[in-house]
Design an enzyme around this catalytic site. Structure first.
Site, mmCIF file in Angstrom:
data_model
loop_
_atom_site.group_PDB
_atom_site.id
_atom_site.type_symbol
_atom_site.label_atom_id
_atom_site.label_comp_id
_atom_site.label_asym_id
_atom_site.label_seq_id
_atom_site.Cartn_x
_atom_site.Cartn_y
_atom_site.Cartn_z
ATOM 1 N N CYS A 59 10.408 -43.979 -59.768
ATOM 2 C CA CYS A 59 9.396 -43.346 -58.945
ATOM 3 C C CYS A 59 9.465 -43.900 -57.547
ATOM 4 O O CYS A 59 9.838 -45.040 -57.325
ATOM 5 C CB CYS A 59 8.041 -43.652 -59.545
ATOM 6 N N ARG A 92 3.486 -31.109 -54.099
ATOM 7 C CA ARG A 92 3.149 -31.550 -55.461
ATOM 8 C C ARG A 92 1.652 -31.772 -55.622
ATOM 9 O O ARG A 92 1.141 -31.761 -56.743
ATOM 10 C CB ARG A 92 3.887 -32.861 -55.794
ATOM 11 N N ASP A 133 -4.348 -43.710 -54.088
ATOM 12 C CA ASP A 133 -3.892 -42.417 -53.571
ATOM 13 C C ASP A 133 -4.474 -42.089 -52.192
ATOM 14 O O ASP A 133 -3.964 -41.197 -51.506
ATOM 15 C CB ASP A 133 -4.273 -41.291 -54.547
ATOM 16 N N ARG A 150 7.424 -47.713 -62.597
ATOM 17 C CA ARG A 150 6.227 -47.220 -63.289
ATOM 18 C C ARG A 150 6.451 -47.354 -64.791
ATOM 19 O O ARG A 150 6.765 -46.371 -65.473
ATOM 20 C CB ARG A 150 5.958 -45.781 -62.894
ATOM 21 N N LYS A 167 -5.593 -32.261 -59.236
ATOM 22 C CA LYS A 167 -4.278 -32.349 -59.887
ATOM 23 C C LYS A 167 -4.299 -33.378 -61.017
ATOM 24 O O LYS A 167 -3.795 -33.148 -62.104
ATOM 25 C CB LYS A 167 -3.220 -32.760 -58.851
ATOM 26 N N ASN A 168 -4.915 -34.530 -60.733
ATOM 27 C CA ASN A 168 -4.858 -35.620 -61.715
ATOM 28 C C ASN A 168 -5.736 -35.363 -62.934
ATOM 29 O O ASN A 168 -5.692 -36.124 -63.896
ATOM 30 C CB ASN A 168 -5.229 -36.956 -61.058
HETATM 31 C C1 UD1 Z 1 -1.924 -44.342 -60.909
HETATM 32 C C2 UD1 Z 1 -3.284 -44.668 -60.328
HETATM 33 C C3 UD1 Z 1 -4.047 -43.376 -60.269
HETATM 34 C C4 UD1 Z 1 -3.244 -42.394 -59.425
HETATM 35 C C5 UD1 Z 1 -1.831 -42.209 -59.956
HETATM 36 C C6 UD1 Z 1 -0.959 -41.356 -59.053
HETATM 37 C C7 UD1 Z 1 -4.742 -46.587 -60.622
HETATM 38 C C8 UD1 Z 1 -5.266 -47.606 -61.521
HETATM 39 N N1 UD1 Z 1 -3.918 -45.680 -61.151
HETATM 40 O O1 UD1 Z 1 -2.070 -43.816 -62.187
HETATM 41 O O2 UD1 Z 1 -5.320 -43.581 -59.715
HETATM 42 O O3 UD1 Z 1 -3.879 -41.162 -59.368
HETATM 43 O O4 UD1 Z 1 -1.211 -43.459 -60.075
HETATM 44 O O5 UD1 Z 1 -0.695 -41.974 -57.848
HETATM 45 O O6 UD1 Z 1 -5.073 -46.562 -59.451
HETATM 46 N N2 UD1 Z 1 1.479 -50.202 -65.569
HETATM 47 C C9 UD1 Z 1 2.245 -51.017 -66.378
HETATM 48 N N3 UD1 Z 1 2.528 -50.598 -67.632
HETATM 49 C C10 UD1 Z 1 2.086 -49.405 -68.132
HETATM 50 C C11 UD1 Z 1 1.307 -48.584 -67.303
HETATM 51 C C12 UD1 Z 1 1.015 -49.013 -66.017
HETATM 52 O O7 UD1 Z 1 2.663 -52.094 -65.967
HETATM 53 O O8 UD1 Z 1 2.378 -49.075 -69.285
HETATM 54 C C13 UD1 Z 1 1.148 -50.644 -64.178
HETATM 55 C C14 UD1 Z 1 1.832 -49.755 -63.139
HETATM 56 O O9 UD1 Z 1 3.130 -50.200 -62.858
HETATM 57 C C15 UD1 Z 1 0.921 -49.866 -61.951
HETATM 58 C C16 UD1 Z 1 -0.446 -49.985 -62.590
HETATM 59 O O10 UD1 Z 1 -0.220 -50.448 -63.936
HETATM 60 O O11 UD1 Z 1 1.179 -51.040 -61.242
HETATM 61 C C17 UD1 Z 1 -1.235 -48.676 -62.544
HETATM 62 O O12 UD1 Z 1 -0.783 -47.878 -63.511
HETATM 63 P P1 UD1 Z 1 -1.475 -46.565 -64.060
HETATM 64 O O13 UD1 Z 1 -2.922 -46.490 -63.783
HETATM 65 O O14 UD1 Z 1 -0.998 -46.425 -65.460
HETATM 66 O O15 UD1 Z 1 -0.699 -45.516 -63.212
HETATM 67 P P2 UD1 Z 1 -0.885 -44.002 -63.231
HETATM 68 O O16 UD1 Z 1 -1.397 -43.502 -64.522
HETATM 69 O O17 UD1 Z 1 0.375 -43.446 -62.702
#
Ligand code: UD1
Length: 419
Positions: free
Chosen positions: A116, A398, A306, A121, A22-23
């Protein structure tokens, strides 16, 4: 509304083929916007999030068809730069369309993807990077209005944290940009390299998708391609957890052990026998499970956030005390209260959960709190005595393709019914 009815206590055994990731599928579907001709994507899992991504593509004027795990997307008729709010809210990953639409058209209008269930997020890193690339972003009534008065320019971007979503958005935006973009401290998750490989198949010039420094040399145009997405490492981890929780023995066909090092380490520490060959993983959990002292979720190659909930469910019956620390999201223990309803002994303090193994879990009614938390409840229910009912399973749908069919193939007593 549907629910899963699970009679626990059956050891899972047999073979299953791991679904496409999915990712990977979601950012690659967004990447179709950039192509100059038809894209054919194989191995796409049938998930509600994938249908949501197809609806976003359709709203942009990209013709899509999804048949038997293959998505065909024709982006030649793109007619809109606007992703409607309703569609943005259907899926958290919708934000990845921002980089793709900007990269293709130089403009984009969309709303914030919304709150979320895992905690806040934010997308500040995404927006800061895009601004560095020449994008002017204004926020009005919860909507982001993005324009590039002077075109998108390559830039050197230092991410303060290796964000998966930000890395993907920058890559998508940079593929057709003017000049070179370098992402330092980029995410190294295997799905990043999968996106890079898809874009390369479309003619993009990208190196270092798994190295932490991604270099993208913008090209004038991209073409269509045929591509198969990578197998889903989180589904693989989940089915390993389900098998281990029931003392079972399974073969995961298509799973790539190289993507799952931190996960298989934990299963070995718990006393499982894990071996692998080029395209499969074998897990045998016939011996009683042992607690695992220290599991900490981290960016790849660390233990994936995850997989935290399903592995916690597996450890509920392991002998001894396991300690799990969640460092990625602030609110990712919502499955704990539900596991406790089944008899698990789990104490949380801040971002740490202490799981003391119990002799038995007991079937009861539980509510999926989020996608992976819901999968964890299914794992626990399979290992519990008696019958469990898991509701709110639209969240599980999902990320897992017909989860009841996959588990039934392994001998689980599980059925889906309307409620
Ligand atoms: C994250 C997971 C990913 C997982 C997905 C769904 C990590 C590093 N990322 O990806 O493996 O598949 O969730 O569950 O494990 N953040 C900020 N500002 C930003 C972007 C991110 O502060 O602009 C923070 C987020 O709040 C969070 C962390 O960074 O604490 C991880 O974020 P990110 O990797 O961007 O999240 P996803 O892409 O959703």
């Amino acid at each position: 509304m549907q629910r899963l009815i699970i009679k626990g206590g059956k050891q899972l055994s047999g073979e299953l083929t791991v679904q496409g990731a999915k990712n990977s599928a979601l950012p690659i579907l967004a990447g179709c916007v950039l192509a100059g001709s038809q894209v054919k994507l194989r191995g796409i899992p049938e998930l509600s999030d994938v249908y949501a991504a197809c609806r976003i593509l359709a709203s942009l004027g990209v013709k899509t068809a999804f048949v038997d795990g293959t998505v065909t997307a024709d982006p030649t008729g793109i007619s809109s730069i606007h992703v409607p709010e309703k569609l943005m809210r259907q899926m958290r990953s919708s934000i990845v369309f921002l980089g793709a639409v900007l990269g293709k058209t130089g403009a984009c209008r969309l709303s914030f993807p919304g709150g979320c269930e895992l905690g806040p997020r934010p997308i500040d890193m995404h927006l800061r990077a895009l601004r560095q690339m020449g994008v002017k972003i204004t926020e009005k009534y919860g909507e982001l209005i993005c324009e590039c008065p002077h075109g998108i320019k390559g830039a050197v971007i230092n991410l303060p944290f290796p964000s998966v979503g930000a890395t993907e958005n920058i890559m998508l935006c940079a593929a057709l940009a003017d000049g070179e973009t370098v992402i330092c401290n980029a995410a190294r998750e295997p799905e990043i390299e999968d996106l890079a490989e898809f874009l390369r198949c479309c003619g993009a010039r990208i190196i270092g998708g798994s190295s932490g420094t991604v270099r993208i040399k913008g090209v004038k145009e991209l073409h269509g391609c045929e591509y198969t997405v990578m197998p889903d490492r989180i589904c693989a981890a989940t089915f390993m957890a389900a098998a281990a929780a029931t003392g079972g023995e399974i073969v995961l066909k298509g799973a790539r052990a190289q993507d799952l090092g931190a996960v298989t380490d934990v299963f070995r520490q718990a006393g499982c026998l894990v071996s692998d060959s080029a395209d499969r993983i074998y897990l045998n959990a016939k011996k009683p499970l042992r607690a695992v002292r220290d599991i900490k979720t981290l960016p790849y190659p660390g233990f994936p956030t995850d997989a935290q909930a399903p592995v916690m469910a597996m450890l509920c019956k392991a002998r001894g005390t396991s300690v799990i620390t969640e460092t990625i999201f602030s609110s990712r223990f919502r499955h704990v209260d539900e596991l406790a309803r089944m008899g698990a002994d789990i104490k949380t303090e801040g971002r740490t959960a202490v799981v003391t193994g119990v002799r038995e879990l007991y079937g009861t009614g539980v509510v999926a709190p989020d996608l992976r938390g819901g999968a964890a409840l299914v794992c626990a229910a399979l290992a519990a005595q008696g019958e469990s009912t898991v509701t709110n399973i639209c969240l599980i749908d999902r990320g897992y393709e017909k989860i009841e069919k996959t588990l039934a193939l392994l001998g689980a007593d599980i059925r889906r019914e309307n409620c």
